[in-house]
Write an enzyme that holds these catalytic residues in place. Structure first.
Site, PDB file in Angstrom:
ATOM      1  N   ASP A   7     -11.769  22.808   1.569  1.00  0.00           N
ATOM      2  CA  ASP A   7     -12.824  21.806   1.465  1.00  0.00           C
ATOM      3  C   ASP A   7     -12.268  20.611   0.695  1.00  0.00           C
ATOM      4  OD1 ASP A   7     -12.671  22.495  -1.225  1.00  0.00           O
ATOM      5  OD2 ASP A   7     -14.777  23.044  -1.428  1.00  0.00           O
ATOM      6  N   ASP A  63     -13.301  18.288  -2.771  1.00  0.00           N
ATOM      7  CA  ASP A  63     -14.188  18.298  -3.940  1.00  0.00           C
ATOM      8  C   ASP A  63     -14.168  16.936  -4.630  1.00  0.00           C
ATOM      9  OD1 ASP A  63     -14.572  21.396  -4.071  1.00  0.00           O
ATOM     10  OD2 ASP A  63     -12.399  21.127  -4.023  1.00  0.00           O
ATOM     11  N   ASP A  84     -17.699  19.180  -1.267  1.00  0.00           N
ATOM     12  CA  ASP A  84     -18.521  19.443  -2.451  1.00  0.00           C
ATOM     13  C   ASP A  84     -18.627  18.165  -3.272  1.00  0.00           C
ATOM     14  OD1 ASP A  84     -19.037  22.136  -2.034  1.00  0.00           O
ATOM     15  OD2 ASP A  84     -17.295  22.818  -3.172  1.00  0.00           O
TER      16      ASP A  84
HETATM   17  P1  TTP Z   1     -12.691  25.356  -4.673  1.00  0.00           P
HETATM   18  O1  TTP Z   1     -13.023  24.156  -3.865  1.00  0.00           O
HETATM   19  O2  TTP Z   1     -13.380  26.617  -4.264  1.00  0.00           O
HETATM   20  O3  TTP Z   1     -11.131  25.689  -4.705  1.00  0.00           O
HETATM   21  P2  TTP Z   1      -9.841  24.753  -4.605  1.00  0.00           P
HETATM   22  O4  TTP Z   1     -10.223  23.321  -4.415  1.00  0.00           O
HETATM   23  O5  TTP Z   1      -9.002  25.068  -5.791  1.00  0.00           O
HETATM   24  O6  TTP Z   1      -9.086  25.323  -3.348  1.00  0.00           O
HETATM   25  P3  TTP Z   1      -9.373  24.991  -1.797  1.00  0.00           P
HETATM   26  O7  TTP Z   1      -8.209  24.179  -1.341  1.00  0.00           O
HETATM   27  O8  TTP Z   1      -9.422  26.320  -1.138  1.00  0.00           O
HETATM   28  O9  TTP Z   1     -10.664  24.258  -1.696  1.00  0.00           O
HETATM   29  O10 TTP Z   1     -13.068  25.133  -6.203  1.00  0.00           O
HETATM   30  C1  TTP Z   1     -12.550  24.047  -6.947  1.00  0.00           C
HETATM   31  C2  TTP Z   1     -12.845  24.196  -8.407  1.00  0.00           C
HETATM   32  O11 TTP Z   1     -14.224  24.058  -8.668  1.00  0.00           O
HETATM   33  C3  TTP Z   1     -12.455  25.568  -8.940  1.00  0.00           C
HETATM   34  O12 TTP Z   1     -11.489  25.402  -9.951  1.00  0.00           O
HETATM   35  C4  TTP Z   1     -13.623  26.104  -9.644  1.00  0.00           C
HETATM   36  C5  TTP Z   1     -14.615  24.977  -9.655  1.00  0.00           C
HETATM   37  N1  TTP Z   1     -15.961  25.463  -9.370  1.00  0.00           N
HETATM   38  C6  TTP Z   1     -16.946  25.380 -10.342  1.00  0.00           C
HETATM   39  O13 TTP Z   1     -16.714  24.857 -11.414  1.00  0.00           O
HETATM   40  N2  TTP Z   1     -18.188  25.870 -10.075  1.00  0.00           N
HETATM   41  C7  TTP Z   1     -18.480  26.445  -8.917  1.00  0.00           C
HETATM   42  O14 TTP Z   1     -19.620  26.882  -8.719  1.00  0.00           O
HETATM   43  C8  TTP Z   1     -17.430  26.528  -7.921  1.00  0.00           C
HETATM   44  C9  TTP Z   1     -17.673  27.153  -6.615  1.00  0.00           C
HETATM   45  C10 TTP Z   1     -16.202  26.017  -8.197  1.00  0.00           C
HETATM   46 MN    MN Z   2     -11.607  22.785  -2.930  1.00  0.00          MN
HETATM   47 MN    MN Z   3     -15.132  23.392  -3.472  1.00  0.00          MN
END
Ligand code: TTP
Ligand code: MN
Ligand code: MN
Ligand code: MN
Length: 366
Positions: free
Chosen positions: A204, A206, A290
């Protein structure tokens, strides 16, 4: 001096937040095996086992060279009996028999397929498997009720299981910046998650959103979402409001790891290039995004908490609690000894409060 044949002994800190873990992994043969077992444990709601495998994998990711013999692992932390057995199997046989049998198992395959649907977690997948549902075809014909997220997840299944590229993340970043500029001038957007750590792909994208004037960010998310919706950029969204101030355990006790920011889980409709759309040729794709809004006073904590990796975050909180008698969350750092909040405007300050050497995002890939 005879160098070949000598065995290097590594010296590695036991908390992942004390280590520099780049994306340059010299032991992916071992970490892939341990990560698969971690994932399998998590899919079966065995969180303790999951964390143990994650810690072992993270330790190996931080080693400067490839491990070729068990003797090199002597004295290293984080490697439990089970993980050592898996490592030994891979070193001696090229593969781990436990990993191979897990991969082949009907249950693991079904859990992977079903939790690959956005909005479906381990518990839902388990319930469906117990009802005889092992794949999407069976799910579609099962008569199971899907919620709005799961319906969107099933509809965009292939797109959402296709890794997001950095170029796509940047394109979405421009759209989010435009949305934020349109609804409140001066607002800032920051890329977080895996892409901030330098990953080339992700599941995703973020983003954190804030405004330099405290309080201006209140009510921002619904406006941003409405703008994105009006421009046709959203295939799905669910916004949850900020519950930090009203929650029982905040702001006095920021111990929980689940943050309470105003947050939007969404699926973007991202147009690819300038091709013409035809009945058989779709010119857009679905991407999970996100969005999180943070007040500027908490922004440094939000950036640190949302940059990851998940294990790095978990280890930071464990370090804070066990070694410093502090509680760290994505909102704040509380010193339980002094009984007060520690204010910070940068990640560097937070590491300093925690008595840790600063680790930049590109070295938080634990
Ligand atoms: P993710 O998007 O799940 O993971 P990522 O970006 O490291 O890997 P990917 O490439 O698979 O997307 O989460 C990103 C960060 O957000 C992770 O360090 C934890 C944080 N987080 C929160 O703080 N609260 C939450 O509810 C969630 C789901 C994640
Ligand atoms: Mn992510
Ligand atoms: Mn995420
Ligand atoms: Mn290297």
């Amino acid at each position: 001096p005879q160098i070949s044949g000598s065995v290097a002994l590594f010296s590695v800190s036991s908390y992942a937040c004390q280590r520099r873990t780049t994306l340059d992994n010299h032991n992916s043969n071992l970490t892939d095996a341990l990560s698969l077992l971690a994932e399998n444990a998590e899919l079966n709601n065995e969180d303790g086992r999951g964390v143990a495998f994650r810690r072992a994998a993270a330790l190996l990711k931080a080693l400067p060279t490839q491990v070729i013999s068990m003797s090199q692992l002597r004295g290293l932390p984080c490697l439990g009996e089970h993980s050592l057995r898996v490592i030994k199997d891979v070193l001696e046989n090229g593969v781990s028999s436990e990993v191979e049998s897990t991969k082949q198992s009907k249950r693991y395959k079904a859990l992977k397929i079903l939790t690959g649907i956005f909005g479906v977690g381990a518990k839902t997948a388990d319930r469906w498997i117990r009802a005889g549902i092992y794949n999407l075809e069976q799910l579609r014909h099962s008569g199971q009720t899907l919620n709005r997220a799961q319906k969107a997840g099933l509809e965009h299944y292939d797109d959402l299981n296709e890794p997001v590229t950095k170029a796509e993340a940047d394109a979405i970043g421009e759209i989010v910046q435009k949305a934020v500029d349109s609804v409140l001038t001066g607002s800032q957007v920051a890329l977080s998650g895996g892409f901030r750590r330098g990953k080339l792909t992700g599941h995703d994208v973020d983003f954190l959103i804030t405004h330099p004037e405290e309080g201006k960010e209140v009510g921002l998310m619904p406006k941003v979402v409405a703008w994105l919706e009006s421009q046709g950029f959203l295939l799905y969204q669910k916004t949850t409001r900020n519950s930090y101030l009203e929650s029982k355990d905040g702001p006095a006790r920021p111990a929980s790891n689940m943050d309470r920011f105003e947050r939007c889980f969404s699926i973007f409709k991202l147009t690819k290039g300038k091709e013409q759309e035809t009945a058989s040729h779709k010119i857009w794709r679905a991407v999970r995004v996100d969005l999180v809004v943070s007040p500027i006073s908490q922004f440094a904590f939000a950036v640190l908490g949302w940059t990851g990796s998940k294990l790095f975050e978990r280890e930071l909180r464990r370090w804070a609690g066990h070694e410093k008698n502090m509680s760290l969350s994505s909102h704040a750092l509380f010193d339980n000894t002094q009984n007060k909040y520690l204010r910070a405007t940068s990640e560097e300050e937070i590491f300093a409060y925690l008595g840790l050497e600063y680790i930049p995002p590109s070295e938080r890939n634990a």
